[in-house]
Scaffold this active site. Structure first.
Site, PDB file in Angstrom:
ATOM      1  NE  ARG A  85      -3.836   0.140   2.068  1.00 23.01           N
ATOM      2  CZ  ARG A  85      -4.730   0.600   2.950  1.00 23.01           C
ATOM      3  NH1 ARG A  85      -4.858   0.011   4.128  1.00 23.01           N
ATOM      4  NH2 ARG A  85      -5.488   1.627   2.639  1.00 23.01           N
ATOM      5  CG  ASP A 116      -3.132   5.464   8.102  1.00 21.14           C
ATOM      6  OD1 ASP A 116      -2.947   4.247   7.967  1.00 21.14           O
ATOM      7  OD2 ASP A 116      -4.219   5.942   8.462  1.00 21.14           O
ATOM      8  CG  ASN A 156      -6.381   8.549  10.988  1.00 20.89           C
ATOM      9  OD1 ASN A 156      -5.701   7.524  11.053  1.00 20.89           O
ATOM     10  ND2 ASN A 156      -7.565   8.627  11.543  1.00 20.89           N
ATOM     11  CE  LYS A 157     -11.647   4.717   5.963  1.00 17.08           C
ATOM     12  NZ  LYS A 157     -11.323   3.728   4.926  1.00 17.08           N
ATOM     13  CD  GLN A 181     -11.670   0.786   8.162  1.00 13.63           C
ATOM     14  OE1 GLN A 181     -12.701   1.408   7.916  1.00 13.63           O
ATOM     15  NE2 GLN A 181     -10.576   0.910   7.423  1.00 13.63           N
TER      16      GLN A 181
END
Length: 355
Positions: free
Chosen positions: A104, A248, A258-259, A207
């Site tokens: 990724r 992340d 982040n998400k 999630q």
């Protein structure tokens, strides 16, 4: 091999080492977080390339891909165990390290440190004549130690975050912060803080609903799931004391990747005067946002829900996996060295104590 001093004690089912990613007998077994807790199933990988594909396919998320990559290196070592030429062994493992770390794009730099550490351990062992099954044991031990030490570090982070939460406080989470959720809750219990959680669902993989909420419920905490368009209203009406997420990437100038959705939640928290504490560590490979690649995933996942199409044929989707929250919306970066203001997070690398 006897593995002692396990740091996953008293954590939820899905945070137990064997239920994250685990190498054994020429296979890596990974809990399929795409469907847990609806079903409890494992993806079994028989090659390091299959592990890389599982990471790419989001079989595991949050801290899971890093553990999977480390265990994938043990599997790669198993694949080459009959080779006796040290140069060929190292070359094979270096190639495996690249494959796993680049599964990724957004997290490739962080992944490199883990898999390259396995290569380094292999080089040292091979230089001493260790090959075959003995070398597999060395790299599995490296993977286990990485995971165990990571949990130990996150216990410190979880403790530092728990200190920020008021007694009997209410927090809101975004996505799945992985180990830090479990360790933070474990530390709250030690502090007798019986906190409540509101978890944004985090589509399209859910999630927050499936993973964060499951960990909190499994550990006996009061947890409520909200849809992704409810955070601002919920912050106000449910008296949320603190908003938290993992990261992340944290750039050296204090931006948090982040998400996707984190930025808008951070803005809402800022508007209501609610502190936003992000957990993680800054990455010297990313001095600023110019070096960060925001991954865009299959847009078809946006126009479906758990495999069920939700739109008319011809409707398109758009799926950036992450967004960036600027430093001015971040109250603090919670690390294993303490809590830093985002503008001071570079001091983490420089060795200064918490700000």
């Amino acid at each position: 091999m006897i593995l002692e001093d396990r740091q996953d004690k008293d954590l939820a089912f899905m945070l137990k080492f064997e239920n994250v990613a685990w190498y054994e007998d020429g296979k890596v077994r990974i809990l399929d977080r795409r469907i847990y807790p609806i079903r409890t199933e494992f993806v079994v990988c028989k090659s390091h390339k299959e592990v890389a594909q599982a990471i790419k396919d989001m079989v595991t998320q949050s801290e899971g891909p890093y553990t999977a990559a480390a265990m994938g290196m043990a599997l790669a070592t198993y694949e080459i165990k009959n080779e006796t030429d040290p140069e060929k062994i190292v070359a094979y493992l270096e190639d495996a390290a690249y494959t796993l770390s680049h599964a990724r794009p957004t997290t490739a730099e962080q992944m490199k440190g883990i898999v390259n550490g396995a290569v380094k351990a292999a080089k040292e062992a091979v230089s001493k004549g260790v090959i075959g099954d003995a070398l597999v044991d060395v790299i599995f031990k490296y993977a286990y130690d990485y995971e165990n030490n990571n949990y130990r570090r996150y216990t410190v982070i979880g403790h530092n975050l728990a200190k920020m939460i008021p007694d009997n406080g209410t927090i809101m989470t975004q996505c799945f912060a992985g180990t830090v959720v479990g360790t933070m809750l474990r530390e709250c219990r030690k502090m007798n803080k019986n906190i409540k959680l509101f978890c944004a669902e985090t589509r399209p993989y859910y999630q927050g609903a499936r993973l964060t909420a499951s960990v909190a419920c499994d550990m006996g905490f009061d947890v409520t799931v909200i849809s992704d368009n409810m955070p601002a209203y919920t912050m106000k009406t449910k008296n949320v004391d603190l908003f938290t997420s993992a990261s992340d990437v944290i750039t050296m100038d204090g931006h948090v990747v982040n998400k996707v959705g984190t930025f808008q939640m951070a803005m809402a928290a800022h508007y209501y005067g609610i502190p936003y504490y992000c957990t993680g560590t800054p990455d010297p490979a990313h001095p600023d946002m110019s070096s960060v690649v925001i991954e865009e995933r299959d847009p078809a996942q946006v126009i479906e829900s758990l495999g069920q199409k939700t739109t008319m044929d011809g409707v398109k989707g758009y799926y950036p996996a992450f967004d960036c929250t600027p430093p001015e919306f971040v109250t603090g970066i919670v690390t294993d060295k303490g809590v830093y203001k985002p503008e001071d997070v570079h001091k983490y690398i420089e060795g200064d104590s918490e700000c």
